[in-house]
Motif scaffolding. Sequence first.
Motif, mmCIF file in Angstrom:
data_model
loop_
_atom_site.group_PDB
_atom_site.id
_atom_site.type_symbol
_atom_site.label_atom_id
_atom_site.label_comp_id
_atom_site.label_asym_id
_atom_site.label_seq_id
_atom_site.Cartn_x
_atom_site.Cartn_y
_atom_site.Cartn_z
ATOM 1 N N UNK A 95 12.544 30.087 82.194
ATOM 2 C CA UNK A 95 13.061 29.056 81.297
ATOM 3 C C UNK A 95 14.511 28.673 81.580
ATOM 4 N N UNK A 96 15.276 29.568 82.189
ATOM 5 C CA UNK A 96 16.668 29.256 82.515
ATOM 6 C C UNK A 96 16.782 28.230 83.635
ATOM 7 N N UNK A 97 15.673 27.953 84.320
ATOM 8 C CA UNK A 97 15.690 27.039 85.466
ATOM 9 C C UNK A 97 15.157 25.646 85.137
ATOM 10 N N UNK A 98 14.765 25.405 83.896
ATOM 11 C CA UNK A 98 14.150 24.132 83.522
ATOM 12 C C UNK A 98 15.038 22.943 83.860
ATOM 13 N N UNK A 99 16.285 22.964 83.419
ATOM 14 C CA UNK A 99 17.172 21.811 83.613
ATOM 15 C C UNK A 99 17.444 21.524 85.088
ATOM 16 N N UNK A 100 17.644 22.558 85.874
ATOM 17 C CA UNK A 100 17.859 22.375 87.312
ATOM 18 C C UNK A 100 16.612 21.798 87.976
ATOM 19 N N UNK A 101 15.461 22.262 87.528
ATOM 20 C CA UNK A 101 14.180 21.781 88.055
ATOM 21 C C UNK A 101 14.039 20.282 87.798
ATOM 22 N N UNK A 102 14.279 19.866 86.565
ATOM 23 C CA UNK A 102 14.150 18.456 86.193
ATOM 24 C C UNK A 102 15.113 17.590 87.001
ATOM 25 N N UNK A 103 16.369 18.015 87.054
ATOM 26 C CA UNK A 103 17.393 17.242 87.752
ATOM 27 C C UNK A 103 17.070 17.092 89.231
ATOM 28 N N UNK A 104 16.669 18.195 89.863
ATOM 29 C CA UNK A 104 16.377 18.166 91.303
ATOM 30 C C UNK A 104 15.229 17.220 91.622
ATOM 31 N N UNK A 105 14.139 17.335 90.872
ATOM 32 C CA UNK A 105 12.960 16.553 91.226
ATOM 33 C C UNK A 105 13.066 15.083 90.829
ATOM 34 N N UNK A 106 13.856 14.777 89.813
ATOM 35 C CA UNK A 106 14.136 13.368 89.499
ATOM 36 C C UNK A 106 14.871 12.719 90.662
ATOM 37 N N UNK A 107 15.810 13.463 91.240
ATOM 38 C CA UNK A 107 16.555 12.935 92.388
ATOM 39 C C UNK A 107 15.661 12.729 93.598
ATOM 40 N N UNK A 108 14.628 13.557 93.711
ATOM 41 C CA UNK A 108 13.713 13.455 94.850
ATOM 42 C C UNK A 108 12.644 12.379 94.654
ATOM 43 N N UNK A 109 12.560 11.831 93.439
ATOM 44 C CA UNK A 109 11.593 10.763 93.195
ATOM 45 C C UNK A 109 10.287 11.220 92.592
ATOM 46 N N UNK A 110 10.244 12.455 92.063
ATOM 47 C CA UNK A 110 9.038 12.967 91.402
ATOM 48 C C UNK A 110 9.238 12.957 89.887
ATOM 49 N N UNK A 111 8.153 13.051 89.165
ATOM 50 C CA UNK A 111 8.178 13.084 87.705
ATOM 51 C C UNK A 111 8.027 14.532 87.256
ATOM 52 N N UNK A 112 8.973 15.013 86.466
ATOM 53 C CA UNK A 112 8.909 16.389 85.978
ATOM 54 C C UNK A 112 8.012 16.510 84.763
ATOM 55 N N UNK A 113 7.107 17.466 84.795
ATOM 56 C CA UNK A 113 6.219 17.741 83.670
ATOM 57 C C UNK A 113 6.497 19.165 83.198
ATOM 58 N N UNK A 114 7.012 19.290 81.982
ATOM 59 C CA UNK A 114 7.323 20.602 81.419
ATOM 60 C C UNK A 114 6.328 20.898 80.314
#
Length: 315
Positions: free
Chosen positions: A187-206
């Motif tokens: 759970x501590x990695x959620x925000x980094x995950x979202x930010x990284x994949x938005x930049x890569x052009x993917x949609x984050x699903x949590x």
Amino acid sequence: MKSAEQIKMQQIEKGRIKDAGDFPKVVLIDTISFCDLKCSMCGHKGMTRKRGKMSMELFRKIIDEIAETDKNTRIWMVFFGEALILKKTTLFPMIQYAKDKGLTDVVLNSNANLLDEEAAKSLIKSGLDAIYIGIDAFTQETYAKVRVGGDYHKVVNNIKNLIKLKKKFGVEKPQVYVQFVEMEVNKAEVNDFIKFWKQEGAIGKIRPMVSWAGLVDAPNLTIPMQERWPCYWAMQTMSIADDGRVVMCAVDVDARFVAGNINQESIKSVWTGKLKKIREMHQNGEFDKLPFPCKECKDWQSARADYYNNAEECK
């Protein structure tokens, strides 16, 4: 953190706990029930039903009925396995068949360890509408704990390459979703995950963790049973095992409740038979009358997700 009432109201507003009517809005097809990983939060490694692969004949029967009834029904190309195991045999022809029949929403769930360049090109060519890739981590260390047997860096590179190939070919599909099942370990990695994949052009699903109807421990399922509301999976989705059996829902991985068999019956007849009675119990709040495993299941509270991207709307 959202309260139980907020979660319930969100589900109501989205229409996710309303009876789908005479035909399911979503059909999960168990094209294969084998998997190449042993993920910590997944019940697959302890699955007791016989693993197998769906025949093309049965798959076509399913798709033909959906095409005749409602081409906008969402089709998941997997129920509880890793469909890319089939990539060199039947997966791509199956997707192509569904698209040729006019289906508008054909999607795939994958861990992407087998999503090499050839597979990526074939998914694009087949017309797949979306792919949901389970990663559940932002670091190699956490990925190794959760996605046991997988290769984090390979998965990241495979996804980046798929996005790159889409741009190269000038296509919008498949839409790329990256999934993160939130747990204590990650759970501590959620925000980094979202930010990284938005930049890569993917949609984050949590999404929250599920227990697979009690097969694994899900400590996040804390809403009291007396506050229970109808389950999205029961109300709007149908899950068909590789041998044609229709099970309780998307978390009934062991086929502990069988509502019918598509080899001998139609989707509509099963949906308006035993499954309709279950939907009516949910709708009427008669949860104590539900059959096993639905009666004791707590996964109704996790049948939801939050999406993060730059698009206006996500499914």
